[in-house]
Scaffold this motif. Structure first.
Motif, mmCIF file in Angstrom:
data_model
loop_
_atom_site.group_PDB
_atom_site.id
_atom_site.type_symbol
_atom_site.label_atom_id
_atom_site.label_comp_id
_atom_site.label_asym_id
_atom_site.label_seq_id
_atom_site.Cartn_x
_atom_site.Cartn_y
_atom_site.Cartn_z
ATOM 1 N N VAL A 129 36.218 -17.169 -19.841
ATOM 2 C CA VAL A 129 37.128 -16.026 -19.729
ATOM 3 C C VAL A 129 38.427 -16.295 -20.487
ATOM 4 C CG1 VAL A 129 38.553 -14.716 -18.106
ATOM 5 C CG2 VAL A 129 36.153 -15.152 -17.579
ATOM 6 N N ALA A 130 38.924 -17.535 -20.412
ATOM 7 C CA ALA A 130 40.171 -17.876 -21.096
ATOM 8 C C ALA A 130 40.005 -17.973 -22.601
ATOM 9 C CB ALA A 130 40.718 -19.194 -20.548
ATOM 10 N N ALA A 131 38.780 -18.172 -23.057
ATOM 11 C CA ALA A 131 38.541 -18.454 -24.480
ATOM 12 C C ALA A 131 38.502 -17.201 -25.342
ATOM 13 C CB ALA A 131 37.236 -19.232 -24.644
ATOM 14 N N VAL A 132 38.177 -16.051 -24.763
ATOM 15 C CA VAL A 132 37.949 -14.848 -25.575
ATOM 16 C C VAL A 132 38.746 -13.667 -25.038
ATOM 17 C CG1 VAL A 132 35.663 -15.538 -26.390
ATOM 18 C CG2 VAL A 132 35.862 -14.303 -24.222
ATOM 19 N N ASP A 133 38.970 -12.707 -25.914
ATOM 20 C CA ASP A 133 39.702 -11.504 -25.540
ATOM 21 C C ASP A 133 38.784 -10.335 -25.196
ATOM 22 O OD1 ASP A 133 42.194 -12.695 -25.911
ATOM 23 O OD2 ASP A 133 42.178 -12.266 -28.059
ATOM 24 N N VAL A 134 37.469 -10.587 -25.168
ATOM 25 C CA VAL A 134 36.512 -9.542 -24.811
ATOM 26 C C VAL A 134 36.085 -9.756 -23.366
ATOM 27 C CG1 VAL A 134 35.697 -9.431 -27.205
ATOM 28 C CG2 VAL A 134 34.445 -10.833 -25.539
ATOM 29 N N PRO A 135 35.561 -8.720 -22.702
ATOM 30 C CA PRO A 135 35.106 -8.904 -21.316
ATOM 31 C C PRO A 135 33.951 -9.899 -21.224
ATOM 32 C CG PRO A 135 34.820 -6.609 -22.042
ATOM 33 C CD PRO A 135 35.394 -7.364 -23.184
ATOM 34 N N VAL A 136 33.931 -10.636 -20.119
ATOM 35 C CA VAL A 136 32.869 -11.607 -19.850
ATOM 36 C C VAL A 136 32.124 -11.155 -18.603
ATOM 37 C CG1 VAL A 136 32.309 -14.018 -19.337
ATOM 38 C CG2 VAL A 136 34.215 -13.473 -20.881
ATOM 39 N N THR A 137 30.809 -11.097 -18.703
ATOM 40 C CA THR A 137 29.969 -10.718 -17.572
ATOM 41 C C THR A 137 29.096 -11.904 -17.179
ATOM 42 O OG1 THR A 137 28.258 -9.811 -19.038
ATOM 43 C CG2 THR A 137 29.960 -8.295 -18.266
ATOM 44 N N LEU A 138 28.464 -11.803 -16.035
ATOM 45 C CA LEU A 138 27.651 -12.903 -15.503
ATOM 46 C C LEU A 138 26.376 -12.347 -14.909
ATOM 47 C CD1 LEU A 138 27.298 -15.913 -14.551
ATOM 48 C CD2 LEU A 138 28.549 -15.241 -12.471
ATOM 49 N N LYS A 139 25.271 -13.052 -15.141
ATOM 50 C CA LYS A 139 23.994 -12.690 -14.525
ATOM 51 C C LYS A 139 23.523 -13.850 -13.661
ATOM 52 C CE LYS A 139 19.617 -10.364 -15.436
ATOM 53 N NZ LYS A 139 18.534 -11.219 -14.952
ATOM 54 N N ILE A 140 23.199 -13.540 -12.390
ATOM 55 C CA ILE A 140 22.768 -14.558 -11.442
ATOM 56 C C ILE A 140 21.509 -14.088 -10.727
ATOM 57 C CG2 ILE A 140 25.125 -15.392 -11.083
ATOM 58 C CD1 ILE A 140 25.121 -13.909 -8.377
ATOM 59 N N ARG A 141 20.974 -14.973 -9.889
ATOM 60 C CA ARG A 141 19.907 -14.614 -8.951
ATOM 61 C C ARG A 141 20.475 -14.626 -7.527
ATOM 62 N NH1 ARG A 141 13.861 -15.280 -10.245
ATOM 63 N NH2 ARG A 141 13.876 -14.420 -12.350
ATOM 64 N N THR A 142 19.635 -14.323 -6.568
ATOM 65 C CA THR A 142 20.133 -14.310 -5.193
ATOM 66 C C THR A 142 20.421 -15.719 -4.690
ATOM 67 O OG1 THR A 142 17.850 -14.292 -4.366
ATOM 68 C CG2 THR A 142 18.974 -12.159 -4.565
ATOM 69 N N GLY A 143 19.854 -16.717 -5.351
ATOM 70 C CA GLY A 143 20.081 -18.103 -4.970
ATOM 71 C C GLY A 143 19.068 -18.999 -5.628
ATOM 72 N N TRP A 144 19.066 -20.249 -5.191
ATOM 73 C CA TRP A 144 18.161 -21.235 -5.782
ATOM 74 C C TRP A 144 16.780 -21.197 -5.135
ATOM 75 C CZ3 TRP A 144 17.554 -24.205 -9.857
ATOM 76 C CH2 TRP A 144 16.665 -25.275 -9.806
ATOM 77 N N ALA A 145 16.737 -21.064 -3.834
ATOM 78 C CA ALA A 145 15.471 -21.081 -3.099
ATOM 79 C C ALA A 145 15.609 -20.238 -1.844
ATOM 80 C CB ALA A 145 15.088 -22.526 -2.747
ATOM 81 N N GLU A 146 14.509 -20.072 -1.131
ATOM 82 C CA GLU A 146 14.452 -19.210 0.051
ATOM 83 C C GLU A 146 15.574 -19.524 1.036
ATOM 84 O OE1 GLU A 146 13.452 -16.360 2.761
ATOM 85 O OE2 GLU A 146 12.585 -16.599 0.760
ATOM 86 N N GLY A 147 15.800 -20.781 1.291
ATOM 87 C CA GLY A 147 16.837 -21.158 2.246
ATOM 88 C C GLY A 147 18.182 -21.409 1.610
ATOM 89 N N HIS A 148 18.337 -21.016 0.366
ATOM 90 C CA HIS A 148 19.580 -21.309 -0.355
ATOM 91 C C HIS A 148 20.021 -20.090 -1.146
ATOM 92 C CE1 HIS A 148 22.571 -24.129 -1.870
ATOM 93 N NE2 HIS A 148 22.384 -23.624 -3.081
ATOM 94 N N ARG A 149 20.233 -18.991 -0.430
ATOM 95 C CA ARG A 149 20.732 -17.772 -1.073
ATOM 96 C C ARG A 149 22.262 -17.787 -1.017
ATOM 97 N NH1 ARG A 149 15.989 -15.035 1.159
ATOM 98 N NH2 ARG A 149 14.773 -14.137 -0.569
ATOM 99 N N ASN A 150 22.858 -18.084 -2.138
ATOM 100 C CA ASN A 150 24.314 -18.181 -2.188
ATOM 101 C C ASN A 150 24.910 -17.238 -3.225
ATOM 102 O OD1 ASN A 150 23.316 -19.580 -4.411
ATOM 103 N ND2 ASN A 150 25.006 -21.066 -4.411
ATOM 104 N N ALA A 151 24.218 -16.118 -3.483
ATOM 105 C CA ALA A 151 24.715 -15.166 -4.474
ATOM 106 C C ALA A 151 26.110 -14.672 -4.119
ATOM 107 C CB ALA A 151 23.745 -13.983 -4.602
ATOM 108 N N LEU A 152 26.381 -14.438 -2.830
ATOM 109 C CA LEU A 152 27.686 -13.930 -2.438
ATOM 110 C C LEU A 152 28.784 -14.942 -2.755
ATOM 111 C CD1 LEU A 152 29.350 -11.700 -1.200
ATOM 112 C CD2 LEU A 152 28.843 -12.636 1.067
ATOM 113 N N GLU A 153 28.515 -16.220 -2.500
ATOM 114 C CA GLU A 153 29.498 -17.261 -2.816
ATOM 115 C C GLU A 153 29.791 -17.301 -4.316
ATOM 116 O OE1 GLU A 153 30.028 -22.140 -2.523
ATOM 117 O OE2 GLU A 153 28.065 -21.205 -2.177
#
Length: 332
Positions: A129-153
């Protein structure tokens, strides 16, 4: 929906897919109704920027705005430099990949593997974000595994770091593309954030797009695999969202012309030899719902020149349009 200065209209986005969302396909999907098309993943490692693959992935000449380029990597300073490099090549939005489940990506702790390291996620996002003057977006999944959904974090970290918009695929990394996408986590993320959130996963029809938007409250949806061989899905979804009406299926004449134009674009972009090879998977996707698909692919995959590939494809669709069985063996 807005991403920085860019208005995304309609709110239907082509999801980044390695080996699929190249410039010819992005241009086609934008023409057929996508509000935004994200490039296939590009490496942040400068040692590979001059390979033929990277040069094609970083080529945006003549591409309709806004141009969104996805980068992947694990080192904050290297990711920042990759973002700057791609902006000099025409990127108007930088998208960071933390959603790819592929083993070769995750084994290098890139893609969705990064969701296991929230502190590193923050350092990468802050650096880019600090490196560029254009908007930066992010793509994630709901988490790593069934018991590790940390998308909100991760989503809260992203918003705090200045990410302009977030896309969430409704599966964990362990699910790959199996099972059914869930939208409860996406809805939870959307409810907690003030930046735009986009829903991704199993959106394969106008009705499904509308249902996911309503259920999650998201600002836009991403379409990935459902666009393979069916790039007009973007105008179908856009029309349904604005009118509540379903468009008829495109006539075979239009499908033929779209495909021939797509093939010509691939041949011109990659050169004849590579273009013919890369076009084969697209040919299979366009014909996948036809009963003679297997025979068609067996024949057309033997084409070694652009002219032969175009001719076989035209003959196939012309026969379908005439109501005749395609003379696949004769065409070979």
């Amino acid at each position: 929906m807005r991403i920085g200065p860019h208005t995304i209209e309609p709110r239907v986005v082509l999801a980044p897919m390695a080996g699929v969302t190249d410039k010819p396909f992005r241009v086609l999907c934008k023409r057929l109704g996508a509000g935004l098309c994200v490039s296939e993943m590009t490496t942040s490692d400068p040692r590979f920027w001059n390979t033929a693959k990277s040069r094609h992935r970083m080529d945006h000449a003549g591409e309709p705005a806004p141009i969104s380029v996805q980068i992947a990597g694990t080192v904050p300073s290297v990711m920042a430099e990759a973002a700057r490099h791609n902006v000099t090549l025409g990127a108007q939005i930088i998208d960071i990949n933390m959603g790819c489940p592929a083993k070769k990506v995750c084994n290098a702790w890139a893609g969705s593997a990064l969701m296991r390291e929230p502190a590193l996620v923050a350092r990468i996002l802050e650096a880019v974000v600090a490196a560029v003057d254009v908007p930066v977006t992010l793509k994630i999944r709901t988490g790593w595994a069934e018991g590790h959904r940390n998308a909100l974090e991760i989503a809260r970290i992203a918003e705090g770091c200045g990410i302009a918009a977030l896309a969430v695929h409704g599966r964990t990394r362990d699910q790959q593309y199996k099972g059914v996408a869930e939208y409860d986590t996406i809805a939870e993320v959307k409810a907690a954030l003030s930046i735009p959130v986009m829903a991704n996963g199993d959106i394969d029809s106008p009705q499904k797009a509308a249902a996911v938007l309503q259920y999650t409250g998201c600002d836009a949806i991403l379409v990935g695999r459902a666009a393979q061989g069916r790039p007009w899905i973007f105008r179908e979804i856009a029309h349904y969202l604005s009118t509540g009406e379903l468009l008829p299926e495109p006539p075979l004449e239009e499908v033929r012309d779209i495909l021939l134009g797509h093939l010509a674009g691939l041949h011109a972009f990659y050169g004849e030899e590579s273009g013919v090879r890369i076009a084969r998977k697209h040919l299979g996707w366009y014909a996948k719902d036809r009963p003679e698909n297997g025979a068609f692919r067996a024949v057309v995959n033997r084409a070694e020149s652009a002219g032969e590939q175009m001719l076989l494809t035209r003959r196939y669709f012309d026969a379908l349009i005439a109501g005749e069985p395609p003379a696949l063996s004769a065409a070979a």
